[in-house]
Design a protein around this motif. Structure first.
Motif, mmCIF file in Angstrom:
data_model
loop_
_atom_site.group_PDB
_atom_site.id
_atom_site.type_symbol
_atom_site.label_atom_id
_atom_site.label_comp_id
_atom_site.label_asym_id
_atom_site.label_seq_id
_atom_site.Cartn_x
_atom_site.Cartn_y
_atom_site.Cartn_z
ATOM 1 N N GLY A 36 0.792 -1.217 0.000
ATOM 2 C CA GLY A 36 0.000 0.000 0.000
ATOM 3 C C GLY A 36 0.828 1.273 0.000
ATOM 4 N N ARG A 37 2.038 1.218 -0.523
ATOM 5 C CA ARG A 37 2.911 2.388 -0.496
ATOM 6 C C ARG A 37 3.067 2.984 -1.889
ATOM 7 N N PRO A 38 3.291 4.288 -1.982
ATOM 8 C CA PRO A 38 3.521 4.910 -3.283
ATOM 9 C C PRO A 38 4.901 4.536 -3.819
ATOM 10 N N VAL A 39 4.976 4.294 -5.115
ATOM 11 C CA VAL A 39 6.238 3.945 -5.756
ATOM 12 C C VAL A 39 6.320 4.654 -7.107
ATOM 13 N N ALA A 40 7.521 4.697 -7.641
ATOM 14 C CA ALA A 40 7.729 5.144 -9.019
ATOM 15 C C ALA A 40 7.927 3.894 -9.866
ATOM 16 N N LEU A 41 7.110 3.736 -10.864
ATOM 17 C CA LEU A 41 7.163 2.569 -11.746
ATOM 18 C C LEU A 41 7.576 3.033 -13.132
ATOM 19 N N LYS A 42 8.677 2.506 -13.608
ATOM 20 C CA LYS A 42 9.125 2.877 -14.948
ATOM 21 C C LYS A 42 8.948 1.701 -15.884
ATOM 22 N N LEU A 43 8.270 1.953 -17.006
ATOM 23 C CA LEU A 43 8.127 0.967 -18.071
ATOM 24 C C LEU A 43 9.080 1.338 -19.200
ATOM 25 N N ILE A 44 9.912 0.393 -19.598
ATOM 26 C CA ILE A 44 10.911 0.639 -20.631
ATOM 27 C C ILE A 44 10.239 0.664 -21.992
ATOM 28 N N ALA A 45 10.674 1.598 -22.830
ATOM 29 C CA ALA A 45 10.108 1.733 -24.173
ATOM 30 C C ALA A 45 10.255 0.427 -24.947
ATOM 31 N N PRO A 46 9.243 0.059 -25.749
ATOM 32 C CA PRO A 46 9.267 -1.224 -26.462
ATOM 33 C C PRO A 46 10.479 -1.405 -27.357
ATOM 34 N N GLU A 47 10.962 -0.324 -27.993
ATOM 35 C CA GLU A 47 12.105 -0.483 -28.898
ATOM 36 C C GLU A 47 13.358 -0.919 -28.160
ATOM 37 N N HIS A 48 13.478 -0.558 -26.880
ATOM 38 C CA HIS A 48 14.608 -1.030 -26.077
ATOM 39 C C HIS A 48 14.333 -2.431 -25.536
ATOM 40 N N ALA A 49 13.116 -2.653 -25.076
ATOM 41 C CA ALA A 49 12.765 -3.947 -24.500
ATOM 42 C C ALA A 49 12.882 -5.072 -25.517
#
Length: 472
Positions: A36-49
């Motif tokens: 239940g805590r706030p976080v920063a979630l980063k999704l990597i761009a598809p071209e890199h993934a």
């Protein structure tokens, strides 16, 4: 990269809102459901993934970054892959970043600047001790929460043992305004590249602008490579001495560790001397290399003793964040801060004009040097003009010209006064890269010496951007 809808669940987190966008992907403010805590979630761009090498490196380096335990490093909670998407989950930091702070208020006072730099330096020492080089230290990656500073993006740093500073697409790993000179050259860079970048950040904090503001990316690159550090007006001689060392062209002339630089910055702000013994803390692949770059001649050191130590009375709001086309800059470590926006490299089709910073080949560099010699021998100033970039420079120990017209005018006058019968090159050596370089011994009449040509792509064509010579 398409936004994920608010409320979507990814990696055990619920997306709340978009916090920032960068070249590597999108940062979201999210809630980690299990705690239940706030976080920063980063999704990597598809071209890199989609790049298998990137995926492997991402997973390896994320584990290493998560192992860094330091109060000024953003903790990495989790990293992995879900439904083909790479993600990294980090602590959410309430506050702002140094980039926004400088844009809103201009430069900051010396004591606060030194405190921020000292904290970031501690974070870098911890990373360097783990064998990691950040490679993208800049104001947007310095998060501020009250008086506490964090260095972000350790989840996306590259291992220091990497063999190059350029991506497979020919783009730089880093942000040009804050990159060390060695990062524009082939080969690996070590922890001292981060010391240089942190020096650029301190300069920006004290003056409201990076040290080498130029109109184009190639001009900025050349300034990092060849121009002496400018004086930080209003910062005083103590800070300027610290900056001159941190921004030395040769890594061996800089502070051996980020911590040493941070302590020197605090001492300058407090008007005292540093008593701690200097030492490098970098380990493994981040440890300093033994190679020293050979300079054509010594870079002059700016005189700082005459700079007033008192406060400057010029307007404070001087911070400039230059807007560039999206393909001009690449951040290898993308912005993880809330609201911080990086810049992406967008690959074009094969028949498009490559963006500035794309590499030139060794053959192109050698050919341009020989074409210059041919034009010189023929006293063909028109041909010489066609070989130069619009902002080309001619650098001799006693004089310097800037701009194609000025450079060509000097040679035209020289041809008129002393007709040339030959211009012979011996031992020509060339290397490619984002800034290609050719070096040779030259002979024209009774005059001999060493000449160097820097070559870049301008509108897709190789052109000479600097001619430097040292007569015997």
């Amino acid at each position: 990269m398409t936004d994920v809808l608010e409320g979507a669940h990814i990696a055990g987190c619920r997306i709340e809102s978009v916090a920032g966008r960068g070249g590597m992907g999108i940062v979201y403010r999210a809630t980690q459901l299990s705690l239940g805590r706030p976080v920063a979630l980063k999704l990597i761009a598809p071209e890199h993934a989609a790049d298998s090498d990137f995926r492997e490196r991402f997973q390896r380096e994320s584990r290493m970054a998560a192992a860094i335990d330091h109060p000024n490093v953003i903790p990495v909670y989790e990293a992995g892959e879900e439904d083909g998407r790479l993600y990294i989950v980090m602590r959410w930091v309430e506050g702002t970043d140094l980039h926004k702070e400088l844009r809103a208020h201009g430069r900051i006072d010396a004591e606060r600047a030194a405190s921020i730099i000292s904290q970031v330096a501690g974070a870098l020492d911890a990373a360097h001790a783990a064998g990691l080089v950040h490679r993208d230290v800049k104001p947007a990656n310095v998060l501020l929460s009250g008086d506490h500073a964090y260095l972000a993006d350790f989840g996306l740093t590259r291992l220091a043992s990497a063999e190059t500073n350029v991506t497979t697409g020919g783009h730089f790993l880093g942000t040009v305004d804050y990159m060390a000179p060695e990062q524009f050259k082939p080969g690996p860079s070590d922890a001292r590249a981060d010391v240089y970048a942190l020096g650029c950040v301190l300069f920006a904090a004290l003056t409201g602008r990076p040290p080498f503001i130029r109109e184009t990316v190639p001009q900025t690159m050349l300034a990092h490579l060849h121009d002496p550090p400018p004086v930080a007006i209003g910062a005083g001689p103590e800070f300027n001495r610290v900056l001159t060392r941190a921004l030395a062209k040769d890594p061996a002339d800089r502070y051996p560790s980020a911590g040493d630089f941070g302590r020197a910055s605090l001492a300058a702000a407090e008007g005292r001397s540093v008593t701690e013994e200097e030492r490098s803390v970098a380990r493994g692949a981040a440890a300093p290399t033994m190679r020293r770059d050979d300079a054509l001649w010594a870079v002059p050191t700016p005189t700082v003793d005459g700079v007033a130590a008192g406060p400057d009375t010029s307007p404070l709001r001087t911070y400039r964040a230059r807007k560039r086309p999206r393909w001009l800059l690449v951040g290898a470590a993308a912005v993880l801060a809330a609201g911080a926006i990086g810049v992406a490299a967008i690959p074009g089709d094969s028949d498009e004009i490559p963006p500035p910073g794309s590499p030139v080949s060794e053959a192109q560099v050698e050919r341009l040097a020989r074409q210059f010699a041919s034009a010189y021998s023929a006293e063909d100033s028109a041909k010489m003009s066609r070989l130069l970039t619009s902002d080309a420079q001619r650098v001799f120990p006693t004089d310097r010209q800037r701009g194609r017209a000025e450079v060509v005018a000097v040679y035209r006058d020289q041809f008129a006064r002393n007709p040339q019968r030959e211009f012979v090159l011996e031992g020509l050596e060339a290397e490619g890269g984002p800034i290609g370089r050719a070096t040779a011994r030259y002979r024209t009449g009774a005059t001999t010496g060493t000449m160097t040509w820097d070559v870049i792509l301008e509108r897709g064509k190789p052109r000479i951007t600097m001619i430097a010579a040292e007569p015997d």
